[in-house]
Design an enzyme around this catalytic site. Sequence first.
Site, PDB file in Angstrom:
ATOM      1  N   ASP A   1      15.605-112.131   3.736  1.00 54.23           N
ATOM      2  CA  ASP A   1      15.987-113.396   3.105  1.00 54.23           C
ATOM      3  C   ASP A   1      15.927-113.274   1.587  1.00 54.23           C
ATOM      4  O   ASP A   1      16.834-113.726   0.873  1.00 54.23           O
ATOM      5  CB  ASP A   1      15.053-114.507   3.591  1.00 54.23           C
ATOM      6  CG  ASP A   1      15.357-115.848   2.941  1.00 54.23           C
ATOM      7  OD1 ASP A   1      16.487-116.343   3.089  1.00 54.23           O
ATOM      8  OD2 ASP A   1      14.460-116.395   2.273  1.00 54.23           O
TER       9      ASP A   1
ATOM     10  N   GLU B   1      19.203-111.415   8.753  1.00 58.74           N
ATOM     11  CA  GLU B   1      18.266-111.227   7.643  1.00 58.74           C
ATOM     12  C   GLU B   1      17.380-110.005   7.888  1.00 58.74           C
ATOM     13  O   GLU B   1      17.115-109.218   6.964  1.00 58.74           O
ATOM     14  CB  GLU B   1      17.400-112.472   7.478  1.00 58.74           C
ATOM     15  CG  GLU B   1      18.170-113.699   7.006  1.00 58.74           C
ATOM     16  CD  GLU B   1      17.342-114.968   7.038  1.00 58.74           C
ATOM     17  OE1 GLU B   1      17.734-115.948   6.383  1.00 58.74           O
ATOM     18  OE2 GLU B   1      16.294-114.986   7.727  1.00 58.74           O
TER      19      GLU B   1
END
Length: 204
Positions: free
Chosen positions: A54, A125
Amino acid sequence: MKSEEILTVEQRLNYTFKDKKLLIRALTRKAFAQEQKQQGKSCEDQEVYRILGDAVLKAILVEMLIQQGYDSRESITNKKSDLEKRENLGKMFEGMGIAPFIRFGIGERKQGISSQSSVLGETFEALVAAVHIDARDYEKTKKFVVDLFNKPVLESSKNRASEQSSGLDEISKIWMLTRACDNCFQVDVCATMRMCYFDITGDD
């Protein structure tokens, strides 16, 4: 995971891992890992990779948007927020054909979690993190991410352009190009407007 499954995932990602364990971990949900541990097996899950992925993804998207001409904090923040939504990442991830290789827990599969875009986005992610750790090179990670974001844009534009007849005049060609780009959900970060125009008109 079987070696042929790993190879298939790498081909679809267009990235070959030096350490295959990183890829396997990125595809392993916490529920699956817990089930394996209950059977006395060692298994690492993707959760910490999602945190790293992320953060890396945010940095790459901001840089990409700046290069695309976004020049204010508000415009960059708003567009980045749209692009990094897990639902959007999940849809892109699903289109890559890698979702069947995610290692879900039995309960997750029964609950239908395995098909949720937001959940697939979490694995996206984790994969970004795995590539970043494996490559040990920010520029390689950035290329990996940018290529994934640009691929659907390029393919969409080229597919739409190929549907046009050779007899269209210049104005019609430009109109078709505009319509194609308007329908593209990534037009604001797409640097292919001129490229698409060249594909259609043959100009240089």
